[in-house]
Design a protein around this motif. Structure first.
Motif, PDB file in Angstrom:
ATOM      1  N   MET A   1     -16.860 -13.681   9.835  1.00  0.00           N
ATOM      2  CA  MET A   1     -16.664 -14.310   8.338  1.00  0.00           C
ATOM      3  C   MET A   1     -17.959 -14.593   8.159  1.00  0.00           C
ATOM      4  O   MET A   1     -17.469 -14.778   6.793  1.00  0.00           O
TER       5      MET A   1
ATOM      6  N   TYR B   1     -14.452 -13.801  15.360  1.00  0.00           N
ATOM      7  CA  TYR B   1     -13.972 -13.047  14.044  1.00  0.00           C
ATOM      8  C   TYR B   1     -14.735 -13.553  13.271  1.00  0.00           C
ATOM      9  O   TYR B   1     -15.583 -13.535  12.509  1.00  0.00           O
TER      10      TYR B   1
ATOM     11  N   MET C   1     -10.499 -17.240   5.952  1.00  0.00           N
ATOM     12  CA  MET C   1     -11.285 -17.106   6.750  1.00  0.00           C
ATOM     13  C   MET C   1     -13.209 -17.041   6.747  1.00  0.00           C
ATOM     14  O   MET C   1     -13.822 -18.012   7.446  1.00  0.00           O
ATOM     15  N   SER C   2     -13.412 -16.320   5.801  1.00  0.00           N
ATOM     16  CA  SER C   2     -14.525 -16.342   5.117  1.00  0.00           C
ATOM     17  C   SER C   2     -14.559 -17.655   4.209  1.00  0.00           C
ATOM     18  O   SER C   2     -16.055 -18.170   4.511  1.00  0.00           O
ATOM     19  N   ALA C   3     -14.470 -18.136   4.217  1.00  0.00           N
ATOM     20  CA  ALA C   3     -14.175 -19.440   3.041  1.00  0.00           C
ATOM     21  C   ALA C   3     -14.725 -20.197   4.218  1.00  0.00           C
ATOM     22  O   ALA C   3     -15.327 -21.977   3.088  1.00  0.00           O
TER      23      ALA C   3
ATOM     24  N   LYS D   1     -19.250 -14.542   4.687  1.00  0.00           N
ATOM     25  CA  LYS D   1     -19.867 -15.229   3.601  1.00  0.00           C
ATOM     26  C   LYS D   1     -21.223 -15.299   3.166  1.00  0.00           C
ATOM     27  O   LYS D   1     -21.383 -15.113   1.807  1.00  0.00           O
TER      28      LYS D   1
ATOM     29  N   ARG E   1      -9.665  -8.817  12.746  1.00  0.00           N
ATOM     30  CA  ARG E   1      -9.365 -10.137  13.943  1.00  0.00           C
ATOM     31  C   ARG E   1      -8.480  -9.184  14.728  1.00  0.00           C
ATOM     32  O   ARG E   1      -7.755  -9.394  16.294  1.00  0.00           O
ATOM     33  N   ARG E   2      -8.068  -7.631  14.606  1.00  0.00           N
ATOM     34  CA  ARG E   2      -6.590  -6.868  15.178  1.00  0.00           C
ATOM     35  C   ARG E   2      -7.229  -5.728  16.233  1.00  0.00           C
ATOM     36  O   ARG E   2      -6.833  -5.219  16.777  1.00  0.00           O
TER      37      ARG E   2
ATOM     38  N   VAL F   1       4.120  -0.957   4.592  1.00  0.00           N
ATOM     39  CA  VAL F   1       2.580  -1.249   4.924  1.00  0.00           C
ATOM     40  C   VAL F   1       1.954  -1.928   3.504  1.00  0.00           C
ATOM     41  O   VAL F   1       2.005  -2.284   2.841  1.00  0.00           O
ATOM     42  N   VAL F   2       1.477  -3.446   3.642  1.00  0.00           N
ATOM     43  CA  VAL F   2       1.172  -4.385   2.599  1.00  0.00           C
ATOM     44  C   VAL F   2      -0.906  -4.730   3.279  1.00  0.00           C
ATOM     45  O   VAL F   2      -1.210  -3.977   4.323  1.00  0.00           O
ATOM     46  N   ASP F   3      -1.658  -4.835   1.792  1.00  0.00           N
ATOM     47  CA  ASP F   3      -3.158  -4.954   2.556  1.00  0.00           C
ATOM     48  C   ASP F   3      -2.883  -6.933   2.487  1.00  0.00           C
ATOM     49  O   ASP F   3      -2.071  -7.596   1.302  1.00  0.00           O
ATOM     50  N   ARG F   4      -3.603  -7.281   3.690  1.00  0.00           N
ATOM     51  CA  ARG F   4      -3.630  -8.874   4.428  1.00  0.00           C
ATOM     52  C   ARG F   4      -4.878  -9.275   4.011  1.00  0.00           C
ATOM     53  O   ARG F   4      -5.637 -10.546   4.441  1.00  0.00           O
ATOM     54  N   ASN F   5      -6.365  -8.610   2.889  1.00  0.00           N
ATOM     55  CA  ASN F   5      -7.174  -8.876   3.317  1.00  0.00           C
ATOM     56  C   ASN F   5      -7.583 -10.012   2.826  1.00  0.00           C
ATOM     57  O   ASN F   5      -8.616 -10.838   2.870  1.00  0.00           O
TER      58      ASN F   5
ATOM     59  N   PHE G   1      -6.225 -12.947   3.830  1.00  0.00           N
ATOM     60  CA  PHE G   1      -6.108 -13.908   4.725  1.00  0.00           C
ATOM     61  C   PHE G   1      -8.053 -13.641   5.800  1.00  0.00           C
ATOM     62  O   PHE G   1      -8.194 -14.499   5.930  1.00  0.00           O
ATOM     63  N   ASP G   2      -7.834 -12.585   5.704  1.00  0.00           N
ATOM     64  CA  ASP G   2      -9.537 -12.026   6.089  1.00  0.00           C
ATOM     65  C   ASP G   2     -11.011 -13.346   4.761  1.00  0.00           C
ATOM     66  O   ASP G   2     -11.637 -14.213   5.510  1.00  0.00           O
ATOM     67  N   ARG G   3     -10.142 -13.813   3.830  1.00  0.00           N
ATOM     68  CA  ARG G   3     -11.694 -13.903   2.986  1.00  0.00           C
ATOM     69  C   ARG G   3     -10.940 -15.915   3.035  1.00  0.00           C
ATOM     70  O   ARG G   3     -11.901 -16.434   2.401  1.00  0.00           O
TER      71      ARG G   3
ATOM     72  N   ILE H   1       1.269  -1.531   0.129  1.00  0.00           N
ATOM     73  CA  ILE H   1       0.247   0.160  -0.304  1.00  0.00           C
ATOM     74  C   ILE H   1       0.277   1.175   0.266  1.00  0.00           C
ATOM     75  O   ILE H   1       0.541   2.171  -0.725  1.00  0.00           O
TER      76      ILE H   1
ATOM     77  N   GLY I   1      -2.177 -14.178  13.039  1.00  0.00           N
ATOM     78  CA  GLY I   1      -2.325 -14.103  11.178  1.00  0.00           C
ATOM     79  C   GLY I   1      -1.707 -12.664  11.288  1.00  0.00           C
ATOM     80  O   GLY I   1      -2.176 -11.250   9.769  1.00  0.00           O
ATOM     81  N   CYS I   2      -0.423 -12.570  11.218  1.00  0.00           N
ATOM     82  CA  CYS I   2       0.427 -11.566  10.913  1.00  0.00           C
ATOM     83  C   CYS I   2       0.896 -11.867   9.650  1.00  0.00           C
ATOM     84  O   CYS I   2       1.278 -10.841   9.067  1.00  0.00           O
TER      85      CYS I   2
END
Lengths: 252, 646
Positions: free
Chosen positions: B184, B180, A130-132, B188, B78-79, A120-124, A126-128, A116, A167-168
Motif C-alpha cells: 500500500m 500488504y 490503508m494506502s493513505a 501511494k 490483503r485477502r 457482491v460489493v466493491d470495498r476498494n 479500504f485499500d485507499r 457489483i 478488513g471485512c
C-alpha cells in the motif's frame, strides 16, 4: 445422519444484476438443510440447484471460509455476518437456525461500498485508506535486529488485539452512519502502540482520517454497532484511540 | 548441466554458483548484473498474486524503482490465502540459546524434505530467514513476546529446537498484512499499481520470452492486455485439484498451468503435503477443510482406542485402552513428527478400523493432560482462537473433549521449475513462493512456507531479477504486438466455448469427481495400478467436461462460476500430470508414498540410486504425453540417510 439434523428454510435473497440495475428480493425454499452445513455451503447447495435448473446462481464473495480473509459480506436477518457473535458468515453454521425459519440475505449497504452484483460489493475504499497511511515506512533491507527494540508484552498484545482486523467491512455495514472508524481506528491503534510506528504517528492518523472522509464514509456517533458485529472482536476503544491521536496530531 | 540419463536429457542450467554452500549466495550477489538506478524506471514488471511472495516482491521491486503492476483475484490484496496460515515462521535467530544456526535450519529443511530439494536453495533460505523477522518487526508485525520485551518462539514438527516466531494463531495474517502495508505504501508512491479482481488467464511470449499477460477483469468480464519486461508468478499452490483441501476456495493453478503450457517446466507435480491436523469431513455438502495449526501438537496428544470399532465416548475410554500411537512408534519426536509421517500414521490406524467419530475417519488430539499440567488459561492463551474455531465448526468444546482430526491436502511442494535466480524455463518468467518447487523437496516442514514466500519476495528476487533485466532492453514489446492478438483470441474463444456447452452437469460435479479420483488414487498412498486408473479416469472426465458441463451466465459480467469453470478445466489437465509424475517416481519420499516402496516397518523407503533427481515435465500438447526431464540432485553437505524420527 438422523432426520433431526435436517431443517427447512425459506430464503429472501437480494438479487441485483449490476451496479446500476434495480435490486429486488427473490424467494427460495430449501427443504432439507443439514444443520452441520456452514451458511455458505447452504448457498452453494442452492446455487447447485439453480444451475441444475439452468438458472443464474447467486453471486456472493467468499474465499478462505475460515473467518480470516474477510471476503464474505452477508447481512443475515439484518445483522452483518448473522446472529452469532464473533463469527464471520463463512463460519456460521445452520445449527443456529430454526426449522421453518425465513432468512433474509443482503449485501453490505454503504455509499462507499457500491454493489457489483447480487451480494457482491466493491470495498476498494479500504485499500485507499490503508494506502493513505496504514503502514510503517521501512523499505526492504533497512531493518535493525528484531530484538533491538524491546516492546513490553502488554503493548505488543494490545497492538495484536487491534491488528487482527480482517478488513471485512461489517463495521461499516452495521453503522447507521456507514462510518469506517472501527476499521481505521484499529490500524491507527495498532501502529501507535509500537515504537516502530512513532515517527509517522501524527502524519498517519491525519492522512487516514482524511481519506476515510473522502471515500464517503460517515462520522462516528458512538452507536457501537460496529463493535457488536465485528467478527474478530475489535474493541470500540480503537475509535477513542484514533480520536485522541487525531486531536494530538492536529494540535501538536 | 550433467545429463542424468539418456532418456531424460536435461538441458537447463540451474545457475547454482560454485563454491562452498555457505558462500554461494554472497558470491552470487556479488556477481549479479545490476540495473542502473535511473534505468530501473524504464522497466515494467508484472507480479501475479499478492500473497506473501507477491506482495513482498511487488513492494520491494517498487521501492527499487521499477514500475510494477500487481494483480490479484480477490477484492483486495490483503485477502490472498497466505492470510490463513496459522502457526508461525521459522528463522535461525537462536534467540533461545538452544544451539540453533543457519546450518541447523538448512539441515532440518533438507532432511524434512526427504532429500529431494536443492541444497543451495535451501541454504539460501535459511540464510535470509533472520532478515525476514527483522523486516517484519520493523513493519509493525506484533509477534508474540516475553515479558522482558523480547521475541518468543515455539517448536514445530520435524525440529528439535524452538525457532518458530508467531503471532497467536494468526501468523500468516500478520505477515501478510505487513507485506500488504508495504504494498500500500508503494501504491501511494505510484511505483506499484494494484489491480484487484483481475485474473491472469494467459502468458504472452515473444520469441520464447515472457512479455506480458492477458487478464480478465472479474467485475466487467473485459479481457485486458498487459505488456512487461518480466512476469513474476506468485500464485500459490494447486491443492484444490483435490477439490477438498485447506486452500481458499478460489486458490487455483490456472496462471501457473498456462505458463506451463507456454513452455515452463512443471517440477515434481505429485509432491503434495497432506496435513495431519484438520477438522474431519462432515458430509457431502462439504466445501472445504479447515486446518488446525500444527502447533497444537506441542501440547495435544494424538490417540485412538486400542480396540477396533470402539464407539465409547472418548472421556470414558481408560488410559490403558488408549493408543498414543505417535508417542509409541516415534519415542524421540512423539507427537512432533513431520507432517507426512503423522498423516500416514493417522490413515493407518483408521484403515485398521480404530478411527473415531461418526465416519471413523478421525483420530483424537487430546489436551486433557496439558490442561491438567498448565491450566486451562495457559492453553487458552496459546491456542484460544484455534479452540474457538474448532468449537464453531464442530459444536464440540475442545477444553472438555478431545478434538477430532484427520489429514487433509494442505500444500503443494511441486510447482514451476526455477533456477537459482527463480527464473523458469521461459526467460523473463519467474516463480516465487508456493508456485515454484525449489525449497521443500518432497515434504515441507511446518512454519517454512511463510519463510519461503517472504524470502523469495523480499530478499531473493530483488537481486536476481537484475541479472535478467540488465540484458533485456526495456519496453520492446507493447500490447499492439501480434502475440497479444493471438493469445487474446484464444482465450476469448475458450470462454465462448465453455458458455456454449450448456451441458447437464455442474462445474462442481466435475470438480468433486476429480477430487475423489485424486484423493483415492493420487493421495496419501499411491500404487502403480491406481495411478494408471487415475490417468485413464481423468482423461475421460476431461472429455466429458468439455461436452457436458453447464456454465451459467455471460462472459462480459461478474460471473464467479465462469471463473470457476476455467480453473476446473486446468485442474483436469494438471491432475493427469500429477498422476504421471507419481507413477514415474517408483520410490517413496516425503509426502509421496508408493505402496511398492516401504521399509519393513512401513516407513517411506527412498531409492537414492535411481530417484535422487527433480522430475521436470514439459508440456507437449493437451492430449499428448508430457516429456519428463531430470535434474540430478547433488548433496555435498548433507549426508543422505533414511529419515528416522524414532
Amino acid at each position: 445422519m438422523s432426520s433431526t439434523d435436517l431443517i427447512k428454510v425459506h430464503l429472501k435473497v437480494w438479487r441485483q444484476d449490476g451496479p446500476q440495475a434495480k435490486g429486488f428480493f427473490e424467494d427460495y425454499t430449501l427443504d432439507e438443510v443439514n444443520t452441520h452445513m456452514s451458511f455458505l455451503e447452504m448457498l452453494d447447495v442452492l446455487n447447485e440447484r439453480l444451475m441444475k435448473d439452468k438458472k443464474e446462481p447467486i453471486e456472493f464473495d467468499h474465499d478462505c471460509r475460515e473467518g480470516i480473509c474477510g471476503s464474505c459480506n452477508l447481512v443475515i436477518n439484518g445483522v452483518p455476518h448473522g446472529p452469532e457473535m464473533l463469527t464471520a458468515a463463512c463460519q456460521l453454521h445452520m445449527r443456529h437456525f430454526k426449522d421453518g425459519e425465513t432468512i433474509t440475505i443482503e449485501p453490505w449497504r454503504a455509499t462507499a461500498f457500491p454493489i457489483i452484483k447480487d451480494l457482491v460489493v466493491d470495498r476498494n475504499a479500504f485499500d485507499r485508506i490503508m494506502s493513505a497511511g496504514g503502514y510503517i515506512s521501512v523499505s526492504t533491507g533497512n531493518a535493525p535486529d528484531a530484538n533491538a527494540i524491546p516492546i513490553s508484552k502488554p503493548d505488543s498484545d494490545s497492538a495484536m488485539d487491534y491488528a487482527v482486523c480482517i478488513g471485512c467491512g461489517a463495521c461499516v455495514a452495521a453503522c447507521p452512519n456507514s462510518s469506517a472508524s472501527l476499521f481505521t481506528g484499529a490500524k491507527v491503534s495498532q501502529l501507535s502502540r509500537l515504537p516502530q510506528g512513532a515517527p509517522e504517528r501524527k502524519k498517519r492518523v491525519i492522512a487516514m482520517v482524511d481519506q476515510m472522509e473522502k471515500e464517503g464514509f460517515g462520522d462516528c456517533s458512538n452507536f457501537a454497532e460496529c463493535e457488536a458485529v465485528c467478527p474478530v472482536g475489535i474493541s470500540i476503544t480503537a475509535i477513542a484511540n484514533m480520536r485522541t491521536e487525531y486531536v494530538k496530531a492536529v494540535l501538536g | 548441466m550433467e545429463v542424468a540419463d539418456k532418456k531424460y536429457t536435461f538441458n537447463w542450467d540451474n545457475k547454482i554458483p560454485t563454491g562452498p554452500v555457505e558462500k554461494k549466495w554472497s558470491t552470487h550477489k556479488n556477481n549479479i548484473k545490476l540495473v542502473n538506478p535511473s534505468n530501473k524506471r524504464k522497466y515494467n514488471i508484472i507480479v501475479v498474486g499478492t500473497g506473501l511472495a507477491g506482495a513482498s516482491a511487488a513492494a520491494s521491486l517498487g521501492e527499487l524503482g521499477y514500475n510494477v503492476k500487481a494483480f490479484c483475484i480477490q477484492d483486495s490484496a490483503r485477502r490472498a490465502h497466505s492470510i490463513a496460515a496459522q502457526g508461525g515462521i521459522n528463522a535461525a535467530k537462536n534467540y533461545q540459546n538452544d544451539g540453533d544456526s543457519i546450518w541447523r535450519l538448512f539441515y532440518d529443511t533438507v532432511k524434512g524434505g526427504d532429500y529431494r530439494s536443492r541444497e543451495a536453495n535451501v541454504y539460501r533460505l535459511a540464510e535470509v530467514s533472520n532478515s525476514i523477522i527483522d523486516q517484519c518487526v520493523a513493519q509493525g508485525v506484533p509477534f508474540a513476546r516475553e515479558y522482558g520485551g523480547t521475541l518468543t518462539n515455539r517448536s514445530f514438527g520435524g525440529a528439535q529446537l524452538s525457532r518458530t516466531f508467531y503471532a497467536r494463531g494468526q501468523t500468516g495474517q500478520q505477515l501478510l498484512l505487513g507485506a500488504y502495508s508495504a504494498l500500500m505504501k508503494s501504491m501511494k508512491s505510484g511505483k506499484v499499481a494494484v489491480h484487484t479482481r483481475e485474473e491472469m488467464l494467459e502468458l504472452v511470449t515473444v520469441d520464447g520470452e515472457a512479455k506480458g499477460i492477458i487478464s480478465r477483469n472479474l467485475v466487467t468480464g473485459k479481457i485486458n492486455r498487459h505488456a512487461a519486461d518480466a512476469v513474476l508468478l506468485c500464485t500459490g499452490g494447486y491443492g484444490n485439484v483435490f477439490y477438498l483441501s485447506t486452500n481458499a476456495k478460489n486458490s487455483n493453478v490456472t496462471a501457473a498451468w498456462r505458463c506451463h503450457r507456454k513452455g515452463a517446466l512443471f517440477a515434481n507435480p505429485s509432491f503434495t503435503q497432506i496435513h495431519p491436523t484438520c477438522i474431519p469431513v462432515s458430509g457431502e455438502y462439504q466445501s472445504k477443510l479447515t486446518l488446525m495449526s500444527e502447533s497444537l501438537r506441542n501440547d495435544g496428544r494424538v490417540w485412538v482406542p486400542k480396540k477396533v470399532n470402539d464407539k465409547r465416548h472418548p472421556n470414558e475410554i481408560p488410559e490403558d485402552e488408549r493408543d498414543y500411537y505417535l508417542e509409541r512408534i516415534y519415542p524421540s519426536f512423539g507427537n512432533l513428527v513431520p507432517r507426512d509421517v503423522a498423516s500416514r500414521n493417522a490413515k493407518i490406524v483408521c484403515d485398521e478400523g480404530r478411527g473415531v467419530g461418526e465416519t471413523g475417519l478421525a483420530v483424537y488430539l487430546d489436551f486433557r493432560d496439558a490442561i491438567k499440567r498448565d491450566g486451562e488459561d495457559a492453553i487458552r492463551d496459546r491456542y484460544g482462537n484455534l479452540f474457538d474455531m474448532y468449537h464453531k465448526i464442530t459444536d464440540d468444546n475442545p477444553y472438555k473433549l478431545p478434538m477430532r482430526i484427520y489429514p487433509a491436502v494442505h500444500y503443494t511442494m511441486g510447482g514451476l521449475w526455477v533456477d537459482y535466480n527463480l527464473m523458469t524455463t521461459v526467460p523473463g518468467l519467474f516463480a516465487l513462493g508456493e508456485a515454484n518447487f525449489s525449497d521443500h523437496g518432497a515434504n515441507r516442514l511446518g512454519a517454512s512456507a511463510l519463510m519461503q514466500g517472504l524470502a523469495d519476495g523480499y530478499f531473493v528476487i530483488p537481486y536476481t531479477i537484475g541479472n535478467y533485466l540488465a540484458e533485456t532492453k526495456p519496453g520492446q514489446i507493447t500490447t499492439d504486438h501480434a502475440a497479444f492478438d493471438q493469445v487474446e483470441k484464444e482465450i476469448t474463444e475458450e470462454i465462448s466455448k465453455l458458455l456454449s456447452i450448456k451441458g447437464s452437469k455442474t462445474i462442481l460435479d466435475f470438480h468433486r469427481q476429480l477430487g475423489k479420483i485424486m484423493w483415492d488414487k493420487v493421495g496419501m498412498s499411491r500404487d502403480e495400478d491406481g495411478l494408471k486408473q487415475a490417468i485413464a479416469e481423468i482423461q475421460a472426465l476431461r472429455k466429458e467436461f468439455w461436452t457436458d458441463v453447464f456454465v451459467p451466465g455471460k462472459a462480459a459480467t461478474y460471473n464467479k462460476y465462469l471463473e470457476y469453470a476455467l480453473r476446473v478445466a486446468d485442474f483436469l489437465e494438471l491432475g493427469e500430470l500429477m498422476a504421471r509424475d507419481a507413477l514415474e517416481r517408483k520410490e517413496s519420499c516425503g509426502g509421496h508414498f508408493r505402496l511398492e516402496s516401504q521399509t519393513p516397518e512401513g516407513e517411506a523407503k527412498r531409492d537414492d540410486e535411481n530417484y535422487s533427481h527433480v522430475s521436470a515435465w514439459e508440456f507437449k500438447g493437451k492430449d499428448a504425453e508430457p516429456v519428463e526431464h531430470r535434474e540430478p540432485l547433488e548433496f555435498e553437505n548433507v549426508k543422505l540417510t533414511q529419515r528416522s524420527y524414532k
